[in-house]
Design an enzyme around this catalytic site. Sequence first.
Site, PDB file in Angstrom:
ATOM      1  N   GLY A  38       0.832  -1.207   0.000  1.00  0.00           N
ATOM      2  CA  GLY A  38       0.000   0.000   0.000  1.00  0.00           C
ATOM      3  C   GLY A  38       0.858   1.245   0.000  1.00  0.00           C
ATOM      4  O   GLY A  38       2.062   1.180  -0.258  1.00  0.00           O
ATOM      5  N   ASN A  39       0.253   2.383   0.261  1.00  0.00           N
ATOM      6  CA  ASN A  39       1.019   3.627   0.356  1.00  0.00           C
ATOM      7  C   ASN A  39       0.398   4.548   1.396  1.00  0.00           C
ATOM      8  O   ASN A  39      -0.632   4.233   1.978  1.00  0.00           O
ATOM      9  CB  ASN A  39       1.150   4.296  -1.016  1.00  0.00           C
ATOM     10  CG  ASN A  39      -0.200   4.656  -1.595  1.00  0.00           C
ATOM     11  OD1 ASN A  39      -0.929   5.449  -1.027  1.00  0.00           O
ATOM     12  ND2 ASN A  39      -0.552   4.033  -2.720  1.00  0.00           N
ATOM     13  N   LYS A  40       1.027   5.707   1.602  1.00  0.00           N
ATOM     14  CA  LYS A  40       0.656   6.567   2.738  1.00  0.00           C
ATOM     15  C   LYS A  40      -0.513   7.501   2.459  1.00  0.00           C
ATOM     16  O   LYS A  40      -0.851   8.310   3.310  1.00  0.00           O
ATOM     17  CB  LYS A  40       1.857   7.438   3.110  1.00  0.00           C
ATOM     18  CG  LYS A  40       3.001   6.731   3.778  1.00  0.00           C
ATOM     19  CD  LYS A  40       3.996   7.813   4.187  1.00  0.00           C
ATOM     20  CE  LYS A  40       5.290   7.282   4.722  1.00  0.00           C
ATOM     21  NZ  LYS A  40       6.229   8.387   4.994  1.00  0.00           N
ATOM     22  N   SER A  41      -1.099   7.451   1.268  1.00  0.00           N
ATOM     23  CA  SER A  41      -2.141   8.436   0.946  1.00  0.00           C
ATOM     24  C   SER A  41      -3.319   8.334   1.931  1.00  0.00           C
ATOM     25  O   SER A  41      -3.838   7.249   2.180  1.00  0.00           O
ATOM     26  CB  SER A  41      -2.638   8.195  -0.481  1.00  0.00           C
ATOM     27  OG  SER A  41      -3.732   9.034  -0.732  1.00  0.00           O
ATOM     28  N   ALA A  92      -3.318   7.957  -5.174  1.00  0.00           N
ATOM     29  CA  ALA A  92      -1.941   7.459  -5.213  1.00  0.00           C
ATOM     30  C   ALA A  92      -2.024   6.016  -5.712  1.00  0.00           C
ATOM     31  O   ALA A  92      -2.438   5.116  -4.974  1.00  0.00           O
ATOM     32  CB  ALA A  92      -1.323   7.523  -3.827  1.00  0.00           C
TER      33      ALA A  92
END
Length: 442
Positions: free
Chosen positions: A237-240, A304
């Site tokens: 995943g990512n930090k968005s 993102a």
Amino acid sequence: MNIVLGVGGGIAAYKSALLLRLFTEAGHKVTVIPTEASTKFVGVATWEALSGRPATNDVFDAVDQVNHVRIGHEADLIVVAPATADLLAKAAGGQANDLLTTTLLMARGPVLFAPAMHTEMWRHAATQANVATLRSRGIHVLDPAVGRLTGPDTGPGRLPEPEAIFAAALALVPGVLVAESATTDAATTDVATSDAVTPVPDTAAAVANGAAALYGRHVVITAGGTREPLDPVRFLGNKSSGKQGVALAESALAAGATVTFIHAHMDVAPPAGATLQAVETALELRSATLAAAGSADVVIMAAAVADFRPSNVSTGKIKKRDNVADPVINLVRNPDILVEVVAHRAAQNQRQLIVGFAAETGDAESDALGYAREKLRRKGCDLLVVNEVGPGESGAEKVFGQDANRVHILSLDGAAPVQAAGSKRTVADAVVELVAERLGPG
Ligand code: C5P
């Protein structure tokens, strides 16, 4: 404009009194049809006093005027708020056993339901099937807002705020805000005695200073961060956080647009008043975005999107075993959705404005803006909103999950970059203003 306001039997009925005020102060004639159950929450006297018209749900009142036919035929817009699970079921089933349900069957104009109920009732398969049926018939059903419900419980089920329902409802009737705009300069004419629409002061001011500049436009916004599964429990995943995407949706809604909000994972609640579509992976985001982009005037890609996904998704949980080499994750590239939306526009010869986002860092070869200019050319979108990411001077993260933001907005046509800083809503307003300027009058 003639509006019918159907009021269902839920505690949120009191909020519809505020919605009624917004409609009447904007100069609309509103006929309130309260269900019998709703009068246990708000009495008929309130509706009659606020609307200045009789409020009944009885088909046998004023029989000589054939109310159940006349009201539906004369309505330019029908709004049902709060729409209970029972009302959604009756409407989906085509029942006609009181004035509200018969009026819904006689409707010639747009119909908007603003549901409010407990989360379990909203999520129940029967309610979801009824909502799907209504939507498939072209009836507009807002997603409920997320938050505190009647008791101590929270979740999706709150009635969206009256202002959001008001904006979503008026957006369904072409030309309404245009009519308001036309009457703003004519405040001293005989507007009060005519059917012309008189704006509430706030709406008038908003129209006058261009805040309704996206009225009648369909804006597709992607938000949040995609999750690419590795196995049934793990993902990349990512930090968005989704905060910037939500702010963009709220800004576009406030400017009068209808908004389709396609969101991957977010840390915040989605915006009330938008049509929501939840997705998980980049490939799901791609299908949803390409489908929605076909009818969009504006596409804003704030999501993102993972550039890569695991080439192999294990059906069982990947085990950690002694005496066996640790697993290696192989990645494959995800399609670039923004590039595909640009290509799709060209193939369809569509007039559409496309906005991309870029999170950039500088290095010894170029600063962040240099890399962003290169990205704008490569992606081919009209505007690129550039965040400088990474730790700020204090060492804290500059963008992800923060409430404030600082951006440069670059234009493909070479116009000077625009800077915006402040809350994510301030940044969103700057983007929406540039978009509206470029689209011009509808
Ligand atoms: O290439 P980069 O990820 O920096 O580009 C960011 C922009 O492109 C954002 O608008 C993002 O939503 C979009 N994007 C996309 N598909 C991808 C990667 C990014 O649409 N696979």
